[in-house]
Scaffold this active site. Structure first.
Site, PDB file in Angstrom:
ATOM      1  N   LYS A 137       1.008  -1.213  -0.037  1.00 50.34           N
ATOM      2  CA  LYS A 137      -0.029  -0.040   0.125  1.00 50.34           C
ATOM      3  C   LYS A 137       0.935   1.233   0.036  1.00 50.34           C
ATOM      4  O   LYS A 137       0.547   2.203  -0.541  1.00 50.34           O
ATOM      5  CB  LYS A 137      -0.860  -0.159   1.376  1.00 50.34           C
ATOM      6  CG  LYS A 137      -2.017  -1.185   1.170  1.00 50.34           C
ATOM      7  CD  LYS A 137      -3.226  -0.781   0.443  1.00 50.34           C
ATOM      8  CE  LYS A 137      -4.359  -1.698   0.841  1.00 50.34           C
ATOM      9  NZ  LYS A 137      -4.246  -2.870   1.051  1.00 50.34           N
ATOM     10  N   GLU A 154      -9.802   6.720   2.349  1.00 53.33           N
ATOM     11  CA  GLU A 154     -10.756   5.794   2.965  1.00 53.33           C
ATOM     12  C   GLU A 154      -9.948   4.734   3.425  1.00 53.33           C
ATOM     13  O   GLU A 154      -8.786   4.264   2.938  1.00 53.33           O
ATOM     14  CB  GLU A 154     -11.656   5.290   1.814  1.00 53.33           C
ATOM     15  CG  GLU A 154     -11.151   4.107   0.909  1.00 53.33           C
ATOM     16  CD  GLU A 154      -9.864   4.501   0.037  1.00 53.33           C
ATOM     17  OE1 GLU A 154      -9.900   5.749  -0.151  1.00 53.33           O
ATOM     18  OE2 GLU A 154      -9.405   3.540  -0.505  1.00 53.33           O
ATOM     19  N   SER A 166       2.263  -9.800  -0.717  1.00 53.19           N
ATOM     20  CA  SER A 166       1.759  -8.401  -0.771  1.00 53.19           C
ATOM     21  C   SER A 166       1.898  -7.695   0.719  1.00 53.19           C
ATOM     22  O   SER A 166       2.144  -6.435   0.791  1.00 53.19           O
ATOM     23  CB  SER A 166       0.260  -8.163  -1.424  1.00 53.19           C
ATOM     24  OG  SER A 166      -0.728  -9.074  -0.488  1.00 53.19           O
TER      25      SER A 166
END
Ligand SMILES: *Cc1c(COP(=O)(O)O)cnc(C)c1O
Length: 415
Positions: free
Chosen positions: A86, A108, A375
């Site tokens: 991210k 968000e 990830s």
């Protein structure tokens, strides 16, 4: 630079009148930045010193020996700062926001991983940060709320609708429609109205570019790349340099949850998804007969969004990306397997890819390789993994902690 607002019939920018201006302004600013080598130089510098890039490619030697098929390699994206991919997108968009002269960031978050990455980046770049998060998610993901606030972000509870991610997205759009002169909306996956799908993939494609170099260095004969798919940003970033080639196979793994049936999973590309326009873009969604977004379930909080990014929807329809699903139980097993064999803890999201890599490698010859994108790392999941894998010890630990806190509070009141 090639830029897409549509991917086949998917994508677009289906926003109301008030949001047209900020979305078009962002699209222009992104195209300018993407064509400017100075922008990418800055991105690379922050990637090296703050994110910790490049992330390694690890040979899962013991697991490979145990399985006896293709070599399994792990792209260790979870070693990136704040624990997941991210941060790549958060850094890219924050640099873009700064270039646009914005001083305030809104985001968000569902599980909180994107919120944590955004809050960290805002602290680093001196940007004001507000994160919208559903009340239900705040309750479920308290540790991430703690990190966001420690980084100086304001976490705003959203009490509308199902009080989860999609409601947080709605609140962020509402904020942005009034605040865009000084505010950038830092959206967390490769979805939403154009330019987000193209832009987020581009910031995440640093994963795939590193991988390409690492594969060449190791001289691997790669049969397939495997990644888990929520909105699609880690998968697309991982696949990016290989999309226009014929090989390797590209495999996206969705959350199979507890099995088939409405509300039991979040698999949009293996049967149940329908074409729709939701939250600003056209893509595949889990919808009921009235066109309302369905409830979803996954043991991993990052894979339970009811929609998928438009580029992956298109690549699925064209057949370039194959989709499959892994159950909650498959993901938990994969976490255990890689932890025991390799000393590596997959995030529950990434473990969906891990489970598929294990299955696929077993069916291939030893000369081949399968690369899975880890990830994220699993530290963040301890509140879920521990209650699933070792409930008795975990809950008695929590009970003792709570009891100790209560007794401290009481003796404080007496003093
Ligand atoms: C958020 C998240 C995902 C899912 O998001 P994508 O946009 O599909 O990548 C997957 N893995 C981890 C560790 C995450 O935090």
């Amino acid at each position: 630079m090639k830029y897409n607002d549509y991917f086949g019939p998917y994508g677009g920018r289906y926003v109301g009148e008030v949001l047209r201006k900020p979305v078009l302004e962002l699209e222009q600013a992104y195209q300018d930045a993407a064509g400017d080598p100075e922008f990418w130089k800055e991105f690379d510098a922050v990637a090296a010193t703050f994110i910790g890039r490049p992330t390694p490619l690890l040979f899962a030697e013991n697991t490979t020996r145990q399985i006896g098929g293709a070599k399994i390699y792990i792209k260790m994206e979870g070693l990136a700062h704040t624990g997941a991919h991210k941060i790549n997108n958060a850094v890219g968009q924050a640099l873009l926001a700064r270039r646009m002269g914005k001083t305030r960031i809104i985001a968000e978050t569902g599980a909180g991983q994107h919120g944590v990455a955004t809050a960290a980046v805002c602290a680093k770049f001196g940007l004001t940060c507000r994160v919208y998060m559903g009340e239900v998610d705040i309750r479920r993901q308290r540790p991430n709320v703690f990190w966001m606030e420690l980084f100086g972000a304001e976490v705003v509870p959203v009490s509308s609708g199902t009080r989860t991610l999609k409601d947080a997205v709605n609140e962020a759009y509402r904020d942005w429609s009034e605040s865009f002169p000084d505010t950038h909306y830092l959206l967390g996956s490769a979805l939403g109205p154009s330019p987000y799908p193209d832009m987020v993939r581009e910031f995440q494609s640093v994963i795939g570019r590193e991988l390409e170099t690492q594969i060449a260095r190791e001289g691997l004969d790669v049969e397939a790349l495997v990644a888990c798919v929520g909105g699609g940003s880690n998968a697309l970033g991982f696949f990016a340099p290989f999309i226009d080639k014929e090989s390797p196979r590209l495999i996206g793994v969705e959350a199979g949850g507890r099995g088939r049936g409405i509300g039991e999973h979040a698999a949009r590309m293996t049967g149940e998804g329908r074409l729709g326009i939701v939250q600003g873009y056209k893509s595949m969604f889990l919808l009921d007969d009235e066109g309302q977004v369905q409830l979803t379930h996954s043991v991993s909080a990052g894979l339970d969004y009811p929609g998928i990014g438009p580029q992956l929807a298109h690549l699925g329809a064209s057949g370039r990306v194959e989709f499959t699903r892994a159950l909650d139980t498959d993901a938990l097993e994969a976490v255990k397997t890689f932890a025991r064999n390799e000393g590596v803890v997959f995030a529950l999201e990434s473990a969906h890819g891990g489970a598929e890599a294990l299955r696929l490698a077993a069916s291939l010859g030893k000369e081949k390789a399968v690369v899975v994108n880890m990830s994220g790392r699993g530290d963040k999941d301890i509140f879920i993994s521990a209650r699933e894998l070792d409930p008795e010890n975990w809950f008695s630990f929590l009970a003792r902690e709570a009891a100790e806190y209560e007794s401290q509070k009481k003796s404080g009141e007496k003093a």
